[in-house]
Design an enzyme around this catalytic site. Structure first.
Site, PDB file in Angstrom:
ATOM      1  N   LYS A   1       8.042  59.773 -16.004  1.00  0.00           N
ATOM      2  CA  LYS A   1       7.003  58.791 -16.297  1.00  0.00           C
ATOM      3  C   LYS A   1       5.765  59.546 -16.744  1.00  0.00           C
ATOM      4  O   LYS A   1       5.598  60.731 -16.433  1.00  0.00           O
ATOM      5  CB  LYS A   1       6.678  57.969 -15.054  1.00  0.00           C
ATOM      6  CG  LYS A   1       6.007  56.631 -15.349  1.00  0.00           C
ATOM      7  CD  LYS A   1       7.010  55.583 -15.793  1.00  0.00           C
ATOM      8  CE  LYS A   1       6.341  54.228 -15.986  1.00  0.00           C
ATOM      9  NZ  LYS A   1       7.327  53.168 -16.291  1.00  0.00           N
TER      10      LYS A   1
ATOM     11  N   GLY B   1       1.993  36.891 -12.719  1.00  0.00           N
ATOM     12  CA  GLY B   1       1.854  37.810 -13.846  1.00  0.00           C
ATOM     13  C   GLY B   1       2.541  37.260 -15.074  1.00  0.00           C
ATOM     14  O   GLY B   1       3.764  37.148 -15.113  1.00  0.00           O
TER      15      GLY B   1
ATOM     16  N   GLY C   1       2.418  38.528 -18.261  1.00  0.00           N
ATOM     17  CA  GLY C   1       2.373  39.500 -19.340  1.00  0.00           C
ATOM     18  C   GLY C   1       3.623  39.415 -20.187  1.00  0.00           C
ATOM     19  O   GLY C   1       4.275  38.368 -20.280  1.00  0.00           O
ATOM     20  N   LYS C   2       3.991  40.556 -20.769  1.00  0.00           N
ATOM     21  CA  LYS C   2       5.123  40.570 -21.695  1.00  0.00           C
ATOM     22  C   LYS C   2       6.406  40.098 -21.046  1.00  0.00           C
ATOM     23  O   LYS C   2       7.185  39.353 -21.646  1.00  0.00           O
ATOM     24  CB  LYS C   2       5.301  41.995 -22.252  1.00  0.00           C
ATOM     25  CG  LYS C   2       4.149  42.448 -23.133  1.00  0.00           C
ATOM     26  CD  LYS C   2       4.367  43.851 -23.685  1.00  0.00           C
ATOM     27  CE  LYS C   2       4.117  44.916 -22.654  1.00  0.00           C
ATOM     28  NZ  LYS C   2       4.183  46.290 -23.240  1.00  0.00           N
ATOM     29  N   VAL C   3       6.654  40.510 -19.808  1.00  0.00           N
ATOM     30  CA  VAL C   3       7.902  40.152 -19.132  1.00  0.00           C
ATOM     31  C   VAL C   3       7.828  38.751 -18.535  1.00  0.00           C
ATOM     32  O   VAL C   3       8.755  37.948 -18.673  1.00  0.00           O
ATOM     33  CB  VAL C   3       8.240  41.184 -18.041  1.00  0.00           C
ATOM     34  CG1 VAL C   3       9.507  40.778 -17.285  1.00  0.00           C
ATOM     35  CG2 VAL C   3       8.420  42.562 -18.655  1.00  0.00           C
ATOM     36  N   GLY C   4       6.741  38.451 -17.855  1.00  0.00           N
ATOM     37  CA  GLY C   4       6.609  37.153 -17.203  1.00  0.00           C
ATOM     38  C   GLY C   4       6.786  35.987 -18.154  1.00  0.00           C
ATOM     39  O   GLY C   4       7.384  34.958 -17.790  1.00  0.00           O
TER      40      GLY C   4
END
Length: 360
Positions: free
Chosen positions: A83, A183, A185-188
């Site tokens: 990471k 959340g 965001g992109k995934v939610g």
């Protein structure tokens, strides 16, 4: 451009390599952490975030890289865990020269680490990084990449949620269940689509007003609450943390009304032992690094030459892996997080040992 430290010791928590990188002219300060290459090169995204201190950035990258090793192992990938974090506000300091300087540091590791997107970095950023290094995934379709990895991250979380629903209630569906998504965001955003299509009712929250406005327009049937505190104390069957880590802590777990937790956020357990608190309360927790592996499966597929259907099929198997872990946890009388760790460690040890058989 300087690599200003490579460290081993107690703080590096068993990592193979931790590299601090700095380029003063562009303002780049980055840390690349490689936890394990037992299964192959470390793969994990680059988080671009305005940490309060360097110590906070280091703590995050160490946790995240370790999590990637376990995630990649259970996803069946021949890749280790790594990471990176870039310390700073991406809205203020992200530039082409900074991203390219970062790319040169990635290249300097000679393939021990493959990077990708994470919080604060996007497909377009990876295209820029790739101008300086070969070791990039999560690139745009125009450049032969997989595009937005949140697509299969959400798909994998949904599969993990189906497996948890089957384990808890006997049927692999969220139909008739109420799911709280923290959340957007992109995934939610993608996850809400899967849940609505499956017949679930959804309640959601986000700190970003624009995200709340989006969900009100795109899915008017979704209930919106003011914050995560209101979400977890509401009448929900499933809690889906999809923002930053540490969502399950000594404050949230006692207040949680859901009986199942399955979400996309990394490192949801705030500290060791919280998994036992969940188990003692009768809350079924599907380990985050198992269910959110769809994104890394998607970007890892680029290394072979990206094929979306092949990657989606692999991400769909998160259902089977989650079900296996939940059954193992019951059989061994341990929390699912412990069962998942044992499976990942077993694969890293057994497959990693084959590296000692030298071919030449």
């Amino acid at each position: 451009m300087d690599v200003f430290a490579s460290t081993e010791g107690p703080e590096s928590d068993g990592h193979e390599q931790v590299v601090f990188c700095q380029d003063k002219q562009t303002g780049l300060k980055a840390i690349i952490a490689i936890y394990s290459t037992a299964l192959g090169p470390g793969l994990g995204g680059t988080r671009f975030y305005p940490y309060a201190t360097e110590a906070e950035a280091l703590h995050d990258v160490l946790d995240l890289s370790r999590g990637m090793a376990y995630k990649n192992a259970l996803a069946g990938l021949d890749l280790g865990g790594g990471k990176a974090v870039i310390w700073g506000d991406p809205e203020q300091i992200k530039t082409e020269p900074l991203l390219r300087a970062y790319g040169r540091f990635v290249e300097s590791l000679g393939g021990r680490y493959y990077t990708a997107c994470d919080v604060g970095t996007y497909v377009a950023d990876m295209d820029v990084v790739a101008r300086e290094t070969r070791y990039v995934t999560g690139r745009s379709v125009e450049h032969g990449g997989a595009g937005d990895s949140s697509v299969l991250t959400a798909w994998g979380v949904f599969q993990g949620m189906r497996a948890a629903a089957e384990h808890a209630w006997g049927s692999p569906t969220l139909a008739g269940r109420r799911v709280g998504v923290a959340g957007l965001g992109k995934v939610g955003k993608h996850l809400i689509g899967h849940l609505v299509d499956d017949g679930a009712s959804v309640v959601a929250t986000d700190v970003n007003e624009a995200a709340l406005a989006w969900v009100r327009q795109a899915y008017p049937q979704v209930d919106v609450v003011s914050d995560t505190t209101a979400l977890i104390s509401s009448d929900i069957d499933v809690y889906a943390p999809c923002a930053l880590g540490g969502a399950l802590d000594d404050t949230t777990v006692p207040a949680l009304r859901a009986s199942v937790v399955v979400g996309a956020a990394n490192n949801q357990l705030a500290h060791p032992g919280i998994e036992k608190v969940l188990a003692d309360r009768g809350i079924l927790y599907a380990p985050d690094y198992v269910v959110n592996a769809g994104g890394v499966i998607q970007v890892a597929d680029e290394i072979e030459g990206f094929n979306f259907e092949r990657a989606k099929l692999r991400a769909t198997r998160i259902y089977d892996t989650t079900r296996q872990i939940l059954r193992l946890a019951d059989a061994e009388g341990v929390p699912p997080a412990v069962a998942a760790d044992r499976l990942a460690e077993r694969r890293m040890a057994e497959v990693g040992r084959l590296r000692t058989i030298h071919l030449r």
